[in-house]
Each structure stands twice: as structure tokens, then as C-alpha cells.
Design an enzyme around this catalytic site. Structure first.
Site, PDB file in Angstrom:
ATOM      1  N   ILE A 124       0.811  -1.213   0.000  1.00  0.00           N
ATOM      2  CA  ILE A 124       0.000   0.000   0.000  1.00  0.00           C
ATOM      3  C   ILE A 124       0.838   1.252   0.000  1.00  0.00           C
ATOM      4  O   ILE A 124       0.323   2.348  -0.074  1.00  0.00           O
ATOM      5  CB  ILE A 124      -0.987   0.041   1.194  1.00  0.00           C
ATOM      6  CG1 ILE A 124      -0.254  -0.207   2.508  1.00  0.00           C
ATOM      7  CG2 ILE A 124      -2.118  -0.942   1.007  1.00  0.00           C
ATOM      8  CD1 ILE A 124      -1.143  -0.035   3.717  1.00  0.00           C
ATOM      9  N   GLY A 125       2.141   1.121   0.073  1.00  0.00           N
ATOM     10  CA  GLY A 125       2.928   2.343  -0.012  1.00  0.00           C
ATOM     11  C   GLY A 125       4.396   2.081   0.209  1.00  0.00           C
ATOM     12  O   GLY A 125       4.808   1.027   0.681  1.00  0.00           O
ATOM     13  N   VAL A 134       5.315  -0.770   2.710  1.00  0.00           N
ATOM     14  CA  VAL A 134       4.248  -1.000   3.675  1.00  0.00           C
ATOM     15  C   VAL A 134       3.174  -1.895   3.057  1.00  0.00           C
ATOM     16  O   VAL A 134       2.743  -1.674   1.933  1.00  0.00           O
ATOM     17  CB  VAL A 134       3.598   0.322   4.111  1.00  0.00           C
ATOM     18  CG1 VAL A 134       2.585   0.073   5.220  1.00  0.00           C
ATOM     19  CG2 VAL A 134       4.654   1.295   4.583  1.00  0.00           C
ATOM     20  N   ASP A 166      11.330  12.607  10.014  1.00  0.00           N
ATOM     21  CA  ASP A 166      10.870  12.420   8.634  1.00  0.00           C
ATOM     22  C   ASP A 166       9.393  12.799   8.535  1.00  0.00           C
ATOM     23  O   ASP A 166       8.573  12.005   8.100  1.00  0.00           O
ATOM     24  CB  ASP A 166      11.118  10.979   8.176  1.00  0.00           C
ATOM     25  CG  ASP A 166      10.951  10.822   6.674  1.00  0.00           C
ATOM     26  OD1 ASP A 166      11.002  11.840   5.951  1.00  0.00           O
ATOM     27  OD2 ASP A 166      10.758   9.681   6.210  1.00  0.00           O
ATOM     28  N   GLY A 177      11.075   1.982   3.835  1.00  0.00           N
ATOM     29  CA  GLY A 177      10.723   0.637   3.405  1.00  0.00           C
ATOM     30  C   GLY A 177       9.337   0.567   2.820  1.00  0.00           C
ATOM     31  O   GLY A 177       8.670   1.578   2.638  1.00  0.00           O
TER      32      GLY A 177
END
Ligand code: NAG
Ligand code: NAG
Ligand code: NAG
Length: 952
Positions: free
Chosen positions: A657-658, A665, A782, A663
Site C-alpha cells: 500500500i505504499g 508498507v 521524517d 521501506g
């Protein structure tokens, strides 16, 4: 008594109660404030009461229940609060009741509504009503319009709604309704409009939908509906709009869908699991305006009838497996605004006819197999803002006519087979911010004209056959993020003028034939966080400036003549020949993706080592060693890593999903409705690394799992297996803010001003919590749009906190810089010291981006140069132009957010406010302050200088 549309600004006098013969009172659209006086109950003859569009802020007086002759009661668009008084149940003559757009709360009690048997229109939308929708709603059999949308109603939809045989419009969207849609609903033969979107509804859409013979608009997007669409939807002859995006629907679309629905103009099926081909007669009525079917598994080609849809506005079919040819798919569509074909296997050529679609604003065809030339006719698209054609098989020249695209701000033609020169005319694209021509077969010099772009922030010309000198004029560009000229045949010395790029973050000139030394002036490029000079013929000492002391040695690899004090380079006074000893400890640092900056090398490696130690034998099914079994701490019970592997079919792409800063997801559905997001950190690169202490690492994660805040995503636990580290987080329904803010989906309009302000407020509280209420304090490092997830109701949840800290144990090292470019505080480039003020900066960038609807890079660079240059830049022009300017109440809040955001993005870290201060300042009390000047006249300069006077 009719005083509507005036400027009355007092409260309503209680003496009104003396006018006991009053039958009609209209005070709509004034500036009335304060209470509705209880004396209103004395107006026993009142039939018509309209107090809409004022600032009334009391609760509804129970005395209103004495006005039993009322047939029309309209209190919409005030600030009324509290629960509805039960006495309103006496209004048994009421015909129209409108309470929308207030702050009303509490349940709708059965006894309240049972007597309203004459009501034809009941409008309670946009309040905070909660509880179940009472079954007694079925007694109001004269209802034509029932609007309960945008409240907090929960439970299931009562089947008694099926008794409302006259119902024409039903809006239940934006609640927390669950369970299946009751079968009785499908028998409403007069209903034209059904809004069920944004709920948690489950179940299938049954064949009985064909009973809704009047249906024009059906919108059930963003629920959990599953199963196939019934074949009977093809028989809805009046259908105009059908929208079910973001559900779990599957199967193919009925083959004859569209054949009997000549008015079908909007079809939104995106983000489901549909398969098969689009029905060939989908648009046979030629009424189609929008076709949004992206993010499914559709195959085949686009329907031929698309060509004839003269009203077409939007075609969004990206991320499927379409294969057909697009050569003849499009005709001439005067209103066509956006075309998204990205990420399919379309073949064929770009039709010159697209050049006649004069409204075209975004043309995205990347990642397909489109061949042929780029038609010069595209140069006629005077409204085009984005032209994205990368990763196809395009050949031929870049047409010079593209220089006519006066509004273009993104041009990506990379990863094709384009040949010839870079046309000089491209420099006429004065609005261009991103130019990517990389990975083609372009030849010739870099035209000096490219130095003329006024807004360019990213330039990638890498992987071509460009030769000659790097034009010194490139130093005049306003570049901020990226200048990548690598892997060409550029020669001669590096022009000293490039040192003028003081906001540039990444400079890559590797793999060319550059000679001479690296100019000492390059030390002035203080924003650089990534540099690569490797594989050239550079000689002499590297510059002595502070930033160069932190550059990893492999940035200089393959230049036998370079010397310096950096580890791995030959010291300049050494007699030991020229050979470079590049330490194997360092990994290649330069950016591997265009968005994400590299994270800690040594520390990534450290985690790797740690995970290796714990790594299991290569077994087929994952087993956990005891200390690394996936532990779930807190109130969520236990689940195993094996369950996650099963749920994601061993981390199959389709659950991805992303991709975040650290990393990938995945979404894992763990039975009983439990959904989690699993972040997989791939740390399989190898290197020699110092040991780190497993125990302290585990403790660190445990601390993070204890972080609890309503605007922060919960971390449930972690596990490591086969060189990968897995962090298990709570799952947020709506995905990232980036997706919502820039989504190609239909949602962008939902993010109104007050929602945006609330998102910023929530985010401020979350970061302030990490900084002040956690022990030890957590610096996020971040904060970006990607890391802000949205839940139902657009409640923001910050994710990925602490990941950066986990991955970098030695923050004195250059390589431990973490973050995403465009969001990173400028001082990180030279101090390398990550402080909470770095988060404050990133927060400021994000807050501005939310308000502007685009990245504020350009604004920030111009502000950092001079305030006076922006003297007449108006706030209203800066804001996201997709929305109308914020109305009264929101305007002050928006101005306050922008003021804070500007303070947060000050170049000098010391003068940024603390997050605690920001959170308090943005808290509702202050943002409700009145504006000091008319909204349309507020300048950015004023907001920015306001903060200058303040001492944080
Ligand atoms: C109401 O309007 C009058 C006339 O424009 C003005 O003088 C007065 O200050 C206003 N009062 C409030 C409370 O805004
Ligand atoms: C209602 O509005 C009045 C007048 O604007 C104000 O004085 C009062 O504090 C407000 N009350 C509430 C509960 O917000
Ligand atoms: C520039 O383009 C090349 C080829 O498309 C790509 O590999 C590279 O990552 C890009 N540069 C950056 C720093 O994004």
C-alpha cells in the site's frame, strides 16, 4: 416579518415574544449572534421561521416546541449546539425541517421524531449527531428528502427506511454506519439519489437494485462492499452517475452495462479488485463525462465509444492491466481535463488529436508500451500543466513545439528512446519546475538556454549521450532538489558557477569525462546532502569546506587524481601514489530513488548485523526465535508473524500500500476484521559493521510501542526474519495525506479548509507530544505528507515516528541523515545534528503544502532570499486554487496556520518556535480570532513579518 439579507449584527431581542400574532419570520442571512431567545415559544401562530446563515450559538430552546403550528423551520448554517430538545416532538405540522451545518449533538430519539408525520424534507446533515438511526424514521412516510449525512451516526441502516415510498433523495454518507444495506432499500421505486459513501457498510449490491427504476445517482464509495456487481444494474435506464470506488468489489462489469443507460455520465469504480474488460457499450449514449476505473485488474482495451463522448472530462484508468492500443481511443473532447493511463500495458501511439483537446490539464501515460513519436500537436495544449510520458517506447525527436506549453510545470519524458538534441525552445517553459529527460538517446550539448528556467527545481538529464561542457549558466537556475547529469559524455572542468546553486540538495555528475579540479567554491553549496563526482577524470584536492568533510569517500571513486583528508582518499601530501583506498565499510550513498534520501549507512548496517544474528536457518515457513517472536504489547491481544505472512501471501505485491522513507508498507487483514499495516525494512545489503546491542534495540522498540496519542499511529510490535525487519502498525483507512491531497481520485474536494486546518492542528499536537511528553523525547526526523495517515473523518495520524532513531545509532555521522528531501531543515546539510527544530521545519513545510496544495519549495526559497521581493504576494493567491477561498470563520484559522508555518520554516533554527508553542498557538481558541484585515488583502509579507517581531 421579512428582514433577510441584511447586516443585522445584534442578538435576537427577547421582546420578539410579544409579537404573538406573528406567522412568518425571516431573518435569513444576517449577522445575528448569541441565543435564540426562549420567548420565541410565545409565537404560537408562527408557521414559518427562517434563521439560516447567522452566527447563533446557543442550544435550541425547548420553548420552540410550543410553536406547534410551524410548518417550516430552518436553522441551518449557524453555530447551534447541544442536543435537540424533546419538546420538538410537538411540531406535528412540520413539513420542512432544516438544521444542517450546526454543531448539534446527541442521539435522535424515537419519541422525538415519531409525530413528524407530515414532514417531507428532513435535513440534519453536517452536525455531530450520534447513536443509531431510529427505526421510527419509517413512520415519516411523506419524506421526499432525508439528509443525515456527515454526522456520527452508527449502527446499521434500519430496514424501516424501506417504508418511505416517496423518498427521492437519501443521504447517509459520512457516518459510521455498518452492516449490510437493508434489502428493503432496494425497493424504493421513486428514489433518484442514494448517497451511502464514507461508511463501514458491508455486503453485496443485490440484483434487486433493478427495482430502483428512478435511480439517477448511486454513490456508495469508500465502504467495505464486496462481491460482484449484479447484471441487473444494466437495466437502470435513468442512471447518470454510479460510484463505488474504494470498496472490495470484484468480478467483471456486466457485459451490457451502459447499453440501456444512455445518460450515464459518471462511472467511478477505482480502487477495487474488478477484473475483465470494460463493457463495450459503456459509453454508447455518448454522455460519459468521467471514467475512473484506476487501481483494479481490468484488462483489454478502452471502449471504442469513448471517441464519441464529446463531453468527456476525465479518464482515469491507471494501475490496471489494460493492453489495447490507444491510437484511436480519443477523439476531440473540448472539455477533457485529465487523462491518466499510467502503469498499464497500453500499446499504440499518442494520437495528434489529443492536441485538439484544448482543456487538457494533465496528460499522464507513463509506464506503458506506447511507441511512435511525440506528436508536435501536443504543443497546442495551452492549459497543460503536467506531461508525463516516461517509461514507454517513444522514439524520434522531442518536438520543439513543446516549448509553447506556457503553463507546464512538470515534464517527464525519461526512460524512452528519444533521440536528437534537447530543443532550445524548452527554455520558454517559464513555469517548469521538473524536467526529466533521463535515460534516452539524446545527443549534443546541453543548450545554454536551459539556464533560463525561472522556476526549475529538479533537472535530470542523466543516462544520455550528451557531450561538451556543462554550461556555467546552469548555476543561474533556481534548482533546489536535484541536478543529475550523470552517465553522459560531458567533459572539461566543472564550471565554478555551479556553486551558486546554494539550495541544491543533490548533485550528481558521475560517470562522465570531467577534468580539472573540483572548484573550492563548491563548499558554498550548503544545502547539499548528496554529492557524486565518481568516475570522471577529476584531479587535485577536494574542497576544504565543512560540507566536504562529511561526504563519503565513494563519492570520489574512480577519479585517480583526487586527494584529500576524507577517509578513503589519498592525503594530498602523501607520496604513496594515486591509488584510492575506499573503505568497504561505506555503502554507496547516493540517492537511489528520486524522493527518498538515503538513511544511515553504518547504522542500517548495524541493524543488519543485528538481524543477521537473529536470522533463522533458511526454512520455508517462518519461525520465530524466542526473543524475536512478534510481541504485541498493550490491549490488542496477540498475533503471530505467521498470521501476517499468510494474510499478505508472503508479502505479495498486491498487498503493497505504499513506500515510505524506510521501506515498503503492506496491508494485512488478520481475520475478525483486524487490519494492520506492516512495514518491511529491507536491510539485505551487506557490509562489515560494528556490533550493536540487541537488548537495547528491543528496548527502544518497546518504548515506541508505548507512545499513545490520538494523532499518532500505534506501533503494535516488531519482528525480524531473513534480513528484513518488520514493524507492525495500526492501519489507517484513508491512506497517506499525500494520496488524499494529490490523489487522482475524487476526494480532493473533500479536503475543505476547516478539515485542512484540523489536520495541521492534529499534526502539531502529535509532534509536540513526541518532543515534550515522551521520555526520552522523540525526534521524528521524517515528517512528510507520506507519513501522515488519515483516518475516517480525516483525523490525521502521524506514523513512522522513531524509525529514524532506530536505524541510526550514531547521529554524529554524515550518513545518518534521515529524511525526505524538500522537507529537511537546511541546517542538516552542514551541522548533521538532528534536533527537534528539524521536525519544526518539516512541520512548517507540510503545513504550507496542505494549505497551498503544492510543495512550497519555491515560496521558501524566494522568502529566504528577500522578504521585499514578495511584498505584494497575496495569501489568497498562495492558497490551493482548487478550493474556493476560505469563508469567514475558516479564513482567520487559515491565516493563522500560514503565519505559524512561515515561522517554522525560518532558515535559522534558533528562531523557529517550539512545537509546543505552535500547538498552543493553533489550538482553537486562538485561531478563532478575527482577521485584522480583509482576507483578500492579506500579504504573505505581512504574515512573515508578523513572526519576525515575535520572539519565540
Ligand atoms: C454592528 O454594526 C454596527 C454598524 O455597522 C457597528 O457599529 C457595530 O460595531 C457592530 N457591532 C458588533 C457587535 O459587531
Ligand atoms: C456566543 O456568542 C456570543 C456573542 O458573539 C459570545 O459572547 C458567547 O461567548 C458565545 N457563546 C458560546 C457558548 O460560544
Ligand atoms: C535521474 O534519472 C535516472 C534515470 O531515469 C534515475 O535512475 C535517477 O535515479 C534519477 N536521479 C535522481 C537523483 O533521482
Amino acid at each position: 416579518f421579512d428582514l433577510q439579507n441584511n447586516s443585522l449584527n445584534s442578538s435576537i431581542p427577547s421582546e420578539l415574544g410579544f409579537c404573538t400574532n406573528l406567522t412568518h419570520l425571516d431573518l435569513n442571512a444576517n449577522h445575528l449572534e448569541g441565543k435564540i431567545p426562549s420567548s420565541i415559544g410565545q409565537l404560537r401562530e408562527l408557521r414559518y421561521l427562517d434563521l439560516r446563515n447567522n452566527f447563533l450559538n446557543s442550544s435550541i430552546p425547548s420553548e420552540l416546541g410550543f410553536c406547534t403550528n410551524l410548518t417550516y423551520l430552518a436553522l441551518a448554517s449557524n453555530k447551534l449546539n447541544g442536543e435537540l430538545p424533546l419538546s420538538l416532538s410537538n411540531l406535528n405540522n412540520i413539513n420542512e425541517l432544516g438544521l444542517s451545518e450546526n454543531h448539534l449533538t446527541g442521539p435522535i430519539l424515537p419519541s422525538l421524531i415519531s409525530n413528524w408525520t407530515e414532514v417531507e424534507s428532513l435535513q440534519l446533515q453536517n452536525n455531530k449527531f450520534s447513536g443509531n438511526i431510529p427505526a421510527e424514521i419509517g413512520l415519516l412516510t411523506k419524506l421526499n428528502y432525508l439528509f443525515l449525512n456527515n454526522n456520527n451516526f452508527s449502527g446499521s441502516i434500519p430496514s424501516e427506511i424501506g417504508n418511505l415510498k416517496d423518498l427521492k433523495k437519501l443521504a447517509l454518507s459520512g457516518n459510521q454506519l455498518s452492516g449490510p444495506i437493508p434489502m428493503t432499500l432496494w425497493n424504493l421505486t421513486n428514489i433518484k439519489t442514494v448517497y451511502l459513501f464514507f461508511n463501514n457498510l458491508t455486503g453485496m449490491i443485490p440484483p434487486e437494485i433493478e427495482n430502483m427504476v428512478s435511480l439517477e445517482e448511486f454513490d456508495a464509495d469508500t465502504n467495505h462492499l464486496y462481491g460482484e456487481l449484479p447484471g441487473t444494474i444494466s437495466r437502470l435506464t435513468k442512471l447518470k452517475s454510479f460510484s463505488v470506488f474504494t470498496n472490495n468489489l470484484s468480478g467483471s462489469i456486466p457485459r451490457d452495462f451502459g447499453r440501456y443507460s444512455p445518460n450515464l455520465s459518471i462511472l467511478r469504480l477505482s480502487n477495487n479488485s474488478f477484473t475483465g474488460e470494460l463493457p463495450p457499450e459503456l459509453c454508447s449514449g455518448s454522455a460519459l463525462e468521467e471514467l475512473s476505473v484506476g487501481d483494479n485488474n481490468f484488462s483489454g482495451s478502452l471502449p471504442k465509444c469513448l471517441r464519441n463522448c464529446s463531453k468527456l472530462q476525465k479518464v482515469a484508468v491507471g494501475h490496471n492491466q489494460f493492453t489495447g492500443s490507444i491510437t484511436n481511443s480519443f477523439g476531440i473532447h473540448p472539455n477533457l481535463n485529465s487523462v491518466f493511463l499510467s502503469n498499464n500495458q497500453f500499446v499504440g501511439e499518442i494520437s495528434p488529436e489529443l492536441g485538439e483537446c484544448e482543456s487538457l490539464n494533465r496528460l499522464l501515460m507513463d509506464r506503458n508500451k506506447i511507441s511512435g513519436q511525440i506528436p508536435p500537436e501536443l504543443g497546442k495544449l495551452s492549459k497543460l500543466a503536467e506531461l508525463i510520458l516516461d517509461s514507454n517506447d517513444l522514439s524520434g525527436y522531442i518536438p520543439a513545439q513543446l516549448g509553447n506549453l506556457g503553463l507546464l510545470y512538470k515534464l517527464n519524458l525519461s526512460k524512452n528512446h528519444l533521440t536528437g538534441d534537447i530543443p532550445k525552445s524548452l527554455s520558454d517553459l517559464t513555469k517548469l519546475e521538473l524536467l526529466d529527460l533521463s535515460e534516452n538517446n539524446l545527443i549534443g550539448n546541453i543548450p545554454i538556454e536551459l539556464g533560463k528556467f525561472e522556476k526549475l527545481s529538479t533537472l535530470n538529464l542523466s543516462h544520455n549521450n550528451l557531450f561538451g561542457q556543462i554550461p556555467p549558466d546552469l548555476g543561474n537556475l533556481p534548482l533546489q532538489y536535484l541536478l543529475d547529469l550523470s552517465s553522459n559524455s560531458l567533459s572539461e572542468p566543472l564550471p565554478a558557477d555551479l556553486a551558486k546553486l546554494i539550495r541544491l540538495e543533490i548533485l550528481n555528475v558521475s560517470h562522465n569525462h570531467l577534468s580539472g579540479s573540483i572548484p573550492e567554491t563548491f563548499s558554498k553549496m550548503v544545502s547539499l546532502v548528496g554529492i557524486d563526482f565518481s568516475y570522471n577524470n577529476l584531479t587535485g584536492p577536494i574542497p576544504t569546506g565543512a560540507i566536504f568533510r562529511k561526504v563519503p569517500a565513494n563519492a570520489f571513486l574512480g577519479n585517480d587524481g583526487l586527494c584529500g583528508d576524507t577517509e578513503g582518499l589519498t592525503p594530498c601530501n602523501s607520496n604513496h601514489g594515486k591509488s584510492n583506498k575506499i573503505s568497504k565499510v561505506l555503502l554507496a550513498l547516493l540517492v537511489s530513488s528520486c524522493v527518498i534520501l538515503v538513511i544511515a549507512t553504518t547504522s542500517t548496517a548495524a541493524v543488519l548485523k543485528f538481524s543477521r544474528k537473529s536470522k533463522l536457518k533458511e526454512t520455508e515457513s517462518p519461525r520465530m526465535s524466542e526473543s524475536f517472536d512478534l510481541g504485541i504489547w498493550g490491549r490488542y491481544g496477540k498475533f503471530t508473524f505467521g498470521a501476517i505472512v499468510n494474510a499478505t501471501e508472503n508479502f505479495d505485491e498486491k498487498y503493497l500500500i505504499g513506500k515510505g522513507g524506510f521501506g515498503s508498507v503492506y496491508k494485512a487483514m488478520l481475520g475478525r476484521g483486524k487490519v494492520v499495516a506492516v512495514k518491511k525494512l529491507n536491510i539485505s545489503d551487506s557490509s562489515d559493521i560494528p556490533k550493536i546491542n540487541c537488548q537495547s534495540f528491543e528496548n527502544e522498540i518497546r518504548t515506541l510501542t508505548e507512545v499513545r496519542h490520538r494523532n499518532i499511529i500505534n506501533l503494535y510490535g516488531f519482528c525480524s526474519w531473513r534480513d528484513c525487519l518488520y514493524l507492525v502498525y495500526e492501519y489507517a483507512e484513508r491512506g497517506s495525506l499525500r494520496k488524499v491531497l494529490y490523489g487522482t481520485e475524487e476526494r480532493e474536494a473533500e479536503l475543505g479548509w476547516s478539515t485542512r486546518v484540523k489536520i495541521v492542528q492534529g499534526l502539531a499536537h502529535a509532534i509536540a507530544y513526541l518532543h515534550n511528553d515522551c521520555s526520552p523525547p522523540i525526534v521524528h526526523r521524517d515528517v512528510t505528507l507520506n507519513n501522515i495517515l488519515l483516518e475516517k473523518g480525516f483525523v490525521p495520524r502521524l506514523s513512522d515516528f522513531g524509525t529514524a532513531r532506530l536505524l541510526s545509532t550514531d547521529s554524529s555521522n554524515w550518513t545518518s541523515v534521515a529524511g525526505s528531501y524538500g522537507y529537511m531543515a537546511p541546517e542538516l546539510a552542514f551541522t548533521m545534528r538532528v534536533t527537534d527544530k528539524c521536525d519544526v521545519y518539516s512541520f512548517g513545510v507540510v503545513a504550507l503544502e496542505i494549505m497551498m496544495g503544492r510543495h512550497p519549495g519555491e515560496l521558501l526559497s524566494s522568502l529566504s532570499v528577500s522578504l521585499t521581493e514578495n511584498a505584494e504576494l497575496l495569501l489568497k493567491d498562495l492558497l490551493d486554487q482548487r478550493l474556493r477561498p476560505p469563508p469567514g470563520q475558516s479564513a482567520a484559522a487559515v491565516a493563522s496556520v500560514v503565519t505559524m508555518a512561515l515561522a517554522c520554516t525560518r532558515t535559522n533554527a534558533e528562531s523557529r518556535p517550539t512545537m509546543d508553542f505552535v500547538a498552543k498557538e493553533l489550538s482553537s481558541a486562538r485561531t478563532q480570532a478575527k482577521l485584522s484585515a480583509p482576507f483578500g488583502m492579506i500579504t504573505i509579507n505581512k504574515l512573515a513579518s508578523f513572526q519576525n517581531q515575535k520572539n519565540f
